[in-house]
Design a protein around this motif. Structure first.
Motif, PDB file in Angstrom:
ATOM      1  N   LEU A  26     -18.283  -7.494  46.472  1.00 28.40           N
ATOM      2  CA  LEU A  26     -18.791  -8.333  45.394  1.00 28.40           C
ATOM      3  C   LEU A  26     -18.407  -9.774  45.685  1.00 28.40           C
ATOM      4  CD1 LEU A  26     -19.952  -8.858  42.511  1.00 28.40           C
ATOM      5  CD2 LEU A  26     -17.644  -8.412  41.634  1.00 28.40           C
ATOM      6  N   THR A  27     -19.377 -10.690  45.550  1.00 27.85           N
ATOM      7  CA  THR A  27     -19.122 -12.112  45.762  1.00 27.85           C
ATOM      8  C   THR A  27     -19.717 -12.912  44.617  1.00 27.85           C
ATOM      9  OG1 THR A  27     -19.153 -11.877  48.175  1.00 27.85           O
ATOM     10  CG2 THR A  27     -19.446 -14.091  47.290  1.00 27.85           C
ATOM     11  N   ILE A  28     -18.926 -13.830  44.055  1.00 29.15           N
ATOM     12  CA  ILE A  28     -19.383 -14.764  43.030  1.00 29.15           C
ATOM     13  C   ILE A  28     -18.997 -16.165  43.483  1.00 29.15           C
ATOM     14  CG2 ILE A  28     -19.228 -15.463  40.616  1.00 29.15           C
ATOM     15  CD1 ILE A  28     -18.351 -12.618  39.953  1.00 29.15           C
ATOM     16  N   ASP A  29     -19.999 -17.003  43.709  1.00 28.51           N
ATOM     17  CA  ASP A  29     -19.759 -18.368  44.190  1.00 28.51           C
ATOM     18  C   ASP A  29     -20.586 -19.323  43.334  1.00 28.51           C
ATOM     19  OD1 ASP A  29     -19.315 -20.710  45.511  1.00 28.51           O
ATOM     20  OD2 ASP A  29     -20.024 -20.041  47.476  1.00 28.51           O
ATOM     21  N   LEU A  30     -19.916 -20.017  42.403  1.00 29.42           N
ATOM     22  CA  LEU A  30     -20.580 -20.914  41.462  1.00 29.42           C
ATOM     23  C   LEU A  30     -19.944 -22.294  41.522  1.00 29.42           C
ATOM     24  CD1 LEU A  30     -20.507 -18.580  38.310  1.00 29.42           C
ATOM     25  CD2 LEU A  30     -22.284 -18.666  40.067  1.00 29.42           C
ATOM     26  N   GLU A  31     -20.740 -23.328  41.300  1.00 34.47           N
ATOM     27  CA  GLU A  31     -20.218 -24.679  41.153  1.00 34.47           C
ATOM     28  C   GLU A  31     -21.173 -25.485  40.293  1.00 34.47           C
ATOM     29  OE1 GLU A  31     -19.896 -26.586  44.898  1.00 34.47           O
ATOM     30  OE2 GLU A  31     -21.987 -26.294  45.456  1.00 34.47           O
ATOM     31  N   GLY A  32     -20.658 -26.569  39.736  1.00 33.57           N
ATOM     32  CA  GLY A  32     -21.518 -27.362  38.877  1.00 33.57           C
ATOM     33  C   GLY A  32     -20.831 -28.597  38.360  1.00 33.57           C
ATOM     34  N   GLN A  33     -21.476 -29.200  37.350  1.00 29.83           N
ATOM     35  CA  GLN A  33     -20.966 -30.405  36.718  1.00 29.83           C
ATOM     36  C   GLN A  33     -20.841 -30.151  35.224  1.00 29.83           C
ATOM     37  OE1 GLN A  33     -20.250 -33.511  38.330  1.00 29.83           O
ATOM     38  NE2 GLN A  33     -20.438 -32.243  40.185  1.00 29.83           N
ATOM     39  N   THR A  34     -19.798 -30.730  34.618  1.00 28.67           N
ATOM     40  CA  THR A  34     -19.567 -30.565  33.187  1.00 28.67           C
ATOM     41  C   THR A  34     -18.976 -31.846  32.620  1.00 28.67           C
ATOM     42  OG1 THR A  34     -18.526 -29.161  31.506  1.00 28.67           O
ATOM     43  CG2 THR A  34     -17.231 -29.658  33.463  1.00 28.67           C
ATOM     44  N   ILE A  35     -19.080 -32.011  31.329  1.00 22.78           N
ATOM     45  CA  ILE A  35     -18.416 -33.108  30.625  1.00 22.78           C
ATOM     46  C   ILE A  35     -17.291 -32.511  29.792  1.00 22.78           C
ATOM     47  CG2 ILE A  35     -18.662 -34.868  28.841  1.00 22.78           C
ATOM     48  CD1 ILE A  35     -21.462 -35.375  29.795  1.00 22.78           C
ATOM     49  N   LEU A  36     -16.094 -33.026  29.987  1.00 19.15           N
ATOM     50  CA  LEU A  36     -14.925 -32.566  29.238  1.00 19.15           C
ATOM     51  C   LEU A  36     -14.638 -33.569  28.133  1.00 19.15           C
ATOM     52  CD1 LEU A  36     -12.546 -30.628  28.843  1.00 19.15           C
ATOM     53  CD2 LEU A  36     -11.276 -31.935  30.554  1.00 19.15           C
ATOM     54  N   SER A  37     -14.774 -33.136  26.883  1.00 20.47           N
ATOM     55  CA  SER A  37     -14.629 -34.043  25.751  1.00 20.47           C
ATOM     56  C   SER A  37     -13.218 -34.108  25.188  1.00 20.47           C
ATOM     57  CB  SER A  37     -15.598 -33.631  24.630  1.00 20.47           C
ATOM     58  OG  SER A  37     -15.309 -32.305  24.186  1.00 20.47           O
ATOM     59  N   GLN A  38     -12.325 -33.260  25.678  1.00 19.45           N
ATOM     60  CA  GLN A  38     -10.956 -33.221  25.160  1.00 19.45           C
ATOM     61  C   GLN A  38     -10.014 -32.891  26.299  1.00 19.45           C
ATOM     62  OE1 GLN A  38     -10.288 -30.179  22.241  1.00 19.45           O
ATOM     63  NE2 GLN A  38      -8.377 -31.053  21.496  1.00 19.45           N
ATOM     64  N   ASN A  39      -8.860 -33.561  26.341  1.00 18.67           N
ATOM     65  CA  ASN A  39      -7.895 -33.292  27.403  1.00 18.67           C
ATOM     66  C   ASN A  39      -7.445 -31.838  27.375  1.00 18.67           C
ATOM     67  OD1 ASN A  39      -7.704 -35.911  28.590  1.00 18.67           O
ATOM     68  ND2 ASN A  39      -6.419 -36.580  26.875  1.00 18.67           N
ATOM     69  N   PHE A  40      -7.472 -31.207  28.527  1.00 19.14           N
ATOM     70  CA  PHE A  40      -7.107 -29.800  28.643  1.00 19.14           C
ATOM     71  C   PHE A  40      -5.670 -29.557  28.217  1.00 19.14           C
ATOM     72  CE2 PHE A  40      -5.451 -26.275  31.282  1.00 19.14           C
ATOM     73  CZ  PHE A  40      -6.267 -25.256  30.843  1.00 19.14           C
ATOM     74  N   MET A  41      -4.784 -30.533  28.431  1.00 25.00           N
ATOM     75  CA  MET A  41      -3.374 -30.354  28.111  1.00 25.00           C
ATOM     76  C   MET A  41      -3.035 -30.712  26.662  1.00 25.00           C
ATOM     77  SD  MET A  41      -2.380 -29.165  30.938  1.00 25.00           S
ATOM     78  CE  MET A  41      -0.647 -28.998  30.515  1.00 25.00           C
ATOM     79  N   ASP A  42      -4.009 -31.141  25.863  1.00 25.49           N
ATOM     80  CA  ASP A  42      -3.729 -31.414  24.460  1.00 25.49           C
ATOM     81  C   ASP A  42      -3.412 -30.118  23.725  1.00 25.49           C
ATOM     82  OD1 ASP A  42      -4.145 -34.067  24.810  1.00 25.49           O
ATOM     83  OD2 ASP A  42      -6.145 -34.122  23.922  1.00 25.49           O
ATOM     84  N   PRO A  43      -2.434 -30.140  22.801  1.00 33.33           N
ATOM     85  CA  PRO A  43      -2.120 -28.913  22.043  1.00 33.33           C
ATOM     86  C   PRO A  43      -3.309 -28.368  21.280  1.00 33.33           C
ATOM     87  CG  PRO A  43      -0.395 -30.565  21.748  1.00 33.33           C
ATOM     88  CD  PRO A  43      -1.522 -31.237  22.482  1.00 33.33           C
ATOM     89  N   GLU A  44      -4.211 -29.253  20.813  1.00 34.13           N
ATOM     90  CA  GLU A  44      -5.364 -28.803  20.032  1.00 34.13           C
ATOM     91  C   GLU A  44      -6.401 -28.082  20.880  1.00 34.13           C
ATOM     92  OE1 GLU A  44      -4.280 -31.907  20.140  1.00 34.13           O
ATOM     93  OE2 GLU A  44      -3.259 -32.118  18.189  1.00 34.13           O
ATOM     94  N   PHE A  45      -6.338 -28.264  22.220  1.00 33.49           N
ATOM     95  CA  PHE A  45      -7.349 -27.651  23.067  1.00 33.49           C
ATOM     96  C   PHE A  45      -7.306 -26.129  22.958  1.00 33.49           C
ATOM     97  CE2 PHE A  45      -9.157 -25.908  26.900  1.00 33.49           C
ATOM     98  CZ  PHE A  45     -10.214 -26.755  27.209  1.00 33.49           C
ATOM     99  N   ALA A  46      -6.099 -25.559  22.999  1.00 29.58           N
ATOM    100  CA  ALA A  46      -5.967 -24.098  23.005  1.00 29.58           C
ATOM    101  C   ALA A  46      -6.411 -23.463  21.694  1.00 29.58           C
ATOM    102  CB  ALA A  46      -4.524 -23.700  23.324  1.00 29.58           C
TER     103      ALA A  46
END
Length: 538
Positions: free
Chosen positions: A399-419
């Protein structure tokens, strides 16, 4: 654990080694203390004795400074520092260190863990200059013992590392920023976990139905009292062995008061970065478990696993987070009282790689996902149960899965509110922090039981991710033969084969010159319409 507590613990571990050192013990300790405080920790020393060529510190306590992570402490009973006479400083930690982490869940339940760390015979030699220091350390053994902070469940953990040694280099630039490199190794890691707790649906404070109540009639004088049962418990025991461990790492820290421990997003934007690579030799483990169900039924399970080698790597910077790992020549055996036969399988390679942005931006950022499973084989007992007539090919699957792309991140991943997903839009509705803009399916393929699927394509996304625009193509081999085999096995009734074949005809067409191959082209158009091989299906 909450995100602040987890990141605070990460910062403590990354900074647990010696930091900047100089030619005297006092300067070594001051630089060490400054380094911990820059990471967001309060440092308390019970007593300090000595001067000049020797310094002894007792009851050194490091506490998380951030209020949301204030329930994490590292206690070091004693640190002895002494000049060696040749420009270096020897540091030795005496006694057992204690690391405690606590957190309170939204429901009010307190969770956490307490670990003791014992490293007899440890020593670190620090040398060099104030701008670039080299540290060499050795620990004949490092023993970690701990348990969860839980009143009802007991989860003691013991881990032992043997022949730990390594080097660390710290360099400080003129602007105050710092860079570190690290190289360490250990001959062996051995770990034991033994967990017990009340069985599902039982109250640990209540006696079982077999236990007499307080108002039960007393025993006749001289009559033997039979032992009483206590509430049912579940148990889990596991052991792990990993040989030939190596760890490489490097990192940069920005100048100033910013630190990754309590201001991760700001530190990343200011230039913080870190990367670590963990490699392992032979891996082996086993486990056993015993549980009691809600109706009082007992269940047992056991298993073993092994691999020839393994690797794990993680890196983080303002450019994004990358997390990847792999294992080779894996074998797994599982038995359970609830399964009709043992489960046993093997794989030549299992690997993954995830890359994604972590710093919010209005600009598009890259992401990617790669997963590969090669040479998957099942034990003959499984095949005998599933396919006793050997109607299906038993070649190794992949099985092989190979994906890539572009995204816009609207909130810092490390912010406590992100989780916790608390970010909302103007209408008060929750907002997804990741907003995809494009997706390339480089390879999505499966090869198993005589059939194969290969797909690729490119999609773009507007404000509504559920309405992509683009084309996905696919090639299918051996599907018709597989359906005939499933009918022979009785999995699909012969008189019902027409339905799946008609369904395939709607989405795929035969490849010219090869009737056992099908191809398809799925086109997603503006407005949400979908076409298969030119025919509209939505």
């Amino acid at each position: 654990m909450s995100r602040p507590l987890a990141t605070s613990a990460l910062a403590l571990i990354l900074g647990a080694g010696p930091l900047l050192a100089d030619v005297t013990p006092n300067e070594v300790w001051q630089n060490l203390r400054d380094g911990y405080e820059q990471m967001g920790y309060q440092v308390q020393v019970g007593s300090e004795e000595g001067s000049g060529d020797q310094l002894s510190l007792s009851d050194v306590v490091l506490t998380a400074e951030d209020e949301t992570a204030s329930d994490m402490t590292l206690t070091i009973p004693r640190i002895d520092l002494a000049a060696t006479g040749d420009g270096a400083v020897r540091s030795v930690v005496e006694g057992r260190m204690v690391l405690q982490m606590r957190d309170t869940l939204p429901e009010g339940e307190e969770v956490g863990i307490t670990l003791t760390l014992d490293a007899p015979g440890n020593q670190t030699l620090s040398s060099g200059s104030a701008d670039e220091m080299q540290h060499s350390f050795v620990m004949p053994t490092l023993v970690l013992e701990g348990r969860t902070l839980d009143d009802s469940d007991e989860v003691p953990v013991t881990a032992t590392l043997t022949n730990v040694e390594g080097t660390q280099t710290n360099a400080t630039a003129a602007d105050g920023s710092a860079a570190q490199t690290y190289l360490g190794s250990a001959d062996m890691l051995e770990m034991q976990i033994s967990a017990t707790g009340p069985a599902a649906g039982t109250d640990p404070d209540m006696p079982s139905e077999d236990m007499p109540s307080d108002d039960a009639a007393p025993e006749a004088e001289g009559e033997a009292t039979a032992p009483t049962d206590t509430a049912a418990t579940d148990s889990f025991d596991a052991t792990f062995r990993i040989s030939d461990l190596t760890l490489e790492g490097e990192g940069t820290s920005p100048a100033g008061d910013l630190n990754f421990g309590n201001q991760p997003a700001a530190a990343l934007e200011a230039g913080f970065s870190g990367a670590g690579r963990f490699a392992m030799g032979a891996i082996a483990g086993s486990f056993t478990s015993a549980t009691t169900g809600g109706e009082g039924e007992d269940a047992t399970a056991s298993g073993e696993f092994a691999a020839a080698s393994g690797a794990l790597a993680v890196s983080m910077s303002a450019e994004g987070l990358t997390y990847e790992g792999s294992s080779t020549d894996m074998t797994t055996q599982l038995t359970s009282s609830g399964m009709p036969f043992p489960i046993s399988y093997a794989a030549a390679l299992n690997s993954f790689r995830l890359a994604m942005p972590v710093v919010a931006s209005e600009e598009e950022q890259s992401f990617s996902l790669l997963y590969a499973l090669e040479g998957l084989t099942l034990d003959d007992a499984i095949w005998q149960a599933l396919d006793p007539e050997a109607a299906l090919p038993r070649d190794p699957a992949s099985l092989t899965i190979d994906l890539e792309g572009q995204t816009i991140l609207s909130q810092n991943f490390m912010d406590p509110e992100f989780a916790d997903g608390s970010q909302t839009g103007p209408d008060g509705e929750p907002v997804m922090p990741y907003q995809p803009r494009s997706l390339s399916i480089n390879d999505l393929s499966l090869d198993a039981i005589g059939a194969s699927v290969q797909m690729s394509g490119d999609l773009t996304f507007g404000d509504d991710p559920s309405q992509p625009v683009g084309t996905v193509t696919g090639l299918f081999s051996g599907i018709d033969t597989l359906l005939d085999s499933l009918a022979t096995m009785g999995v699909v009734p012969q008189d019902q084969l027409m339905a799946p074949r008609m369904m395939m005809a709607m989405f795929a067409r035969p490849v010219e010159g090869n009737p056992d191959q099908l191809q398809t082209e799925i086109e997603f158009r503006e407005g949400g319409s979908i076409f298969a091989n030119g025919q509209q299906i939505q």
